[in-house]
Design a protein around this motif. Sequence first.
Motif, PDB file in Angstrom:
ATOM      1  N   LEU A 174       0.813  -1.217   0.000  1.00 30.53           N
ATOM      2  CA  LEU A 174       0.000   0.000   0.000  1.00 30.53           C
ATOM      3  C   LEU A 174       0.851   1.274   0.000  1.00 30.53           C
ATOM      4  O   LEU A 174       0.360   2.346  -0.331  1.00 30.53           O
ATOM      5  CB  LEU A 174      -0.930   0.016   1.216  1.00 30.53           C
ATOM      6  CG  LEU A 174      -2.143  -0.907   1.154  1.00 30.53           C
ATOM      7  CD1 LEU A 174      -2.812  -1.002   2.519  1.00 30.53           C
ATOM      8  CD2 LEU A 174      -3.140  -0.408   0.104  1.00 30.53           C
ATOM      9  N   VAL A 216       0.971   2.891  -3.379  1.00 37.36           N
ATOM     10  CA  VAL A 216      -0.360   3.421  -3.696  1.00 37.36           C
ATOM     11  C   VAL A 216      -0.560   4.761  -2.994  1.00 37.36           C
ATOM     12  O   VAL A 216      -0.998   5.752  -3.603  1.00 37.36           O
ATOM     13  CB  VAL A 216      -1.460   2.429  -3.260  1.00 37.36           C
ATOM     14  CG1 VAL A 216      -2.853   3.021  -3.502  1.00 37.36           C
ATOM     15  CG2 VAL A 216      -1.306   1.103  -3.991  1.00 37.36           C
ATOM     16  N   LYS A 241      -9.722  -3.940  -3.571  1.00 35.98           N
ATOM     17  CA  LYS A 241      -8.646  -3.343  -4.371  1.00 35.98           C
ATOM     18  C   LYS A 241      -9.133  -2.895  -5.745  1.00 35.98           C
ATOM     19  O   LYS A 241      -8.692  -1.857  -6.259  1.00 35.98           O
ATOM     20  CB  LYS A 241      -7.454  -4.283  -4.480  1.00 35.98           C
ATOM     21  CG  LYS A 241      -7.683  -5.602  -5.190  1.00 35.98           C
ATOM     22  CD  LYS A 241      -6.394  -6.425  -5.127  1.00 35.98           C
ATOM     23  CE  LYS A 241      -6.510  -7.747  -5.850  1.00 35.98           C
ATOM     24  NZ  LYS A 241      -5.254  -8.538  -5.742  1.00 35.98           N
ATOM     25  N   HIS A 244     -10.982   0.352  -5.160  1.00 36.46           N
ATOM     26  CA  HIS A 244     -10.071   1.479  -4.922  1.00 36.46           C
ATOM     27  C   HIS A 244      -9.428   1.940  -6.229  1.00 36.46           C
ATOM     28  O   HIS A 244      -9.280   3.144  -6.472  1.00 36.46           O
ATOM     29  CB  HIS A 244      -8.997   1.057  -3.927  1.00 36.46           C
ATOM     30  CG  HIS A 244      -8.238   2.207  -3.338  1.00 36.46           C
ATOM     31  ND1 HIS A 244      -8.855   3.291  -2.735  1.00 36.46           N
ATOM     32  CD2 HIS A 244      -6.896   2.454  -3.244  1.00 36.46           C
ATOM     33  CE1 HIS A 244      -7.933   4.141  -2.314  1.00 36.46           C
ATOM     34  NE2 HIS A 244      -6.742   3.662  -2.611  1.00 36.46           N
ATOM     35  N   PRO A 302      -7.924   1.848   1.968  1.00 37.64           N
ATOM     36  CA  PRO A 302      -6.578   1.447   2.413  1.00 37.64           C
ATOM     37  C   PRO A 302      -6.526   1.091   3.895  1.00 37.64           C
ATOM     38  O   PRO A 302      -5.823   0.164   4.300  1.00 37.64           O
ATOM     39  CB  PRO A 302      -5.715   2.670   2.096  1.00 37.64           C
ATOM     40  CG  PRO A 302      -6.442   3.365   0.997  1.00 37.64           C
ATOM     41  CD  PRO A 302      -7.891   3.168   1.309  1.00 37.64           C
ATOM     42  N   THR A 360      -2.785  -0.287  -7.002  1.00 44.17           N
ATOM     43  CA  THR A 360      -3.631  -0.980  -6.031  1.00 44.17           C
ATOM     44  C   THR A 360      -3.848  -2.440  -6.409  1.00 44.17           C
ATOM     45  O   THR A 360      -4.018  -3.307  -5.538  1.00 44.17           O
ATOM     46  CB  THR A 360      -5.006  -0.283  -5.924  1.00 44.17           C
ATOM     47  OG1 THR A 360      -4.802   1.101  -5.623  1.00 44.17           O
ATOM     48  CG2 THR A 360      -5.844  -0.901  -4.815  1.00 44.17           C
TER      49      THR A 360
END
Length: 470
Positions: A256, A259, A328, A331, A372, A437
Amino acid sequence: MASAAAPSASTSTRKKPRLSFWQIWNMSFGFMGIQFGFALQNANTSRIFSNLGANADDIPILWVAAPLTGLIVQPIIGYLSDRTWSPRWGRRRPFFLIGAILASIAMLIMPNSPTLWIAGGMLWIMDASINISMEPFRAFVGDMLPAEQHTTGFATQSFFIGVGAVVASLLPTILTHFGVANEAAAGIVPNSVKFSYYIGAAAFFLCVLYTIFTTTEYPPEDMAAFEREKNRVTLAQGIKETFTGIAHMPKVMKQLASVQFFTWFGLFCMWIFTTLAVTKHLYHTTDNKSAAFNEGANFVGEAFAVYNGVSAAFSLLLPVIARKFSRKLTHMLCLTAGGLGLLSIAFITEPWMLYVSMIGVGIAWTSILSVPYAMLAGAIPANKMGHYMGVFNAFIVTPQVCASLGLPFIMKQFPSLDPLNVVVLGGVLMIIGGLLTLRVSDDEKIRIPIEGEQGLAPAYESPATPNPAV
């Protein structure tokens, strides 16, 4: 509204119960107040700096105080809140209250800064104070909710963030309509901004108080083990452990990181330069004392209110979409929508078109504030929830520091670089963050148990367990 009794230690072998809608509502309500502080800061800080004489290429470096403060404060507060317990005040709530008091005082002072350097210093203090309240709110979801309700918990926080930001972003415009002056002499912040900060300070304090008095936290599972762990590590050792925690972070947290870097670099480009881009290209002025500039600055606040309003509405749909398509993928799609929204600003010719651009940003903002953290909460040890949530903040503030330090250098090297170009760059970076992501190993059913000694986190499961919040 009275709080129910906290569950006893005798229930320590049980998993946390599912909470009701109103329980999640109460534990998240304080975030609306916190967002009054952040929304006023995001929409008006560049304006205040401009009113006090800052040039366009000076503004990013003045903003560096905010992310640097978060980088230092949040991991420490997370570590300390993991090791705090009061039978009356709980684990996280003392930090909610301390941060609310300090932030409210700072918000009263910030718009009255007589010089640019004092305004920069007050931004530093205000951001540190907001972070004292905000970081424990993130850990609060992991403390109080079972794994299957994490996305809902963070989405509820996103809802209140959206509502608070809508109202806060619109305050200067609303006050202007009621006759409050929206212009001021050189070196003075307009009254529309000053009074907005005063209202925001009151809202911050009262909303946080609501959560404090309507929510009761779970006690440590084993108080003796909790005390042993707390006494085992000195404050200096704890701070060292906090900042070396990055080397031992879970795999999902590492994935993460990239990201978050691209996402928050893009957001910072938007927050710093949208006012300057809009006033120059749609209101045709760079004179921060002119009526047109201040009208344009108010309009940016309205546009930011739109993206926060969209965020509040979309937060009601996000848990459903995430369950259907995976977190994911959700996102990635949301960040792409936000990136396209920022890219579209380069093509608008009328102010009202900015509202349309902000729809995509609002969709992205909802996911940024929830997905997240939901991925992370299920992948870290329960007894280090505050610690890792604080360390995770490094991947939010590091790109902001890079933006604050790097963008002024780039703009000085390329004088023709326009604020609008920087906003467009932010859109590109957000899309890159969305694509990254897809690399995250997110298992939505996993909940990492307590690490090491027992006693630093609750582990309740029975519906018969007394409710922790009403």
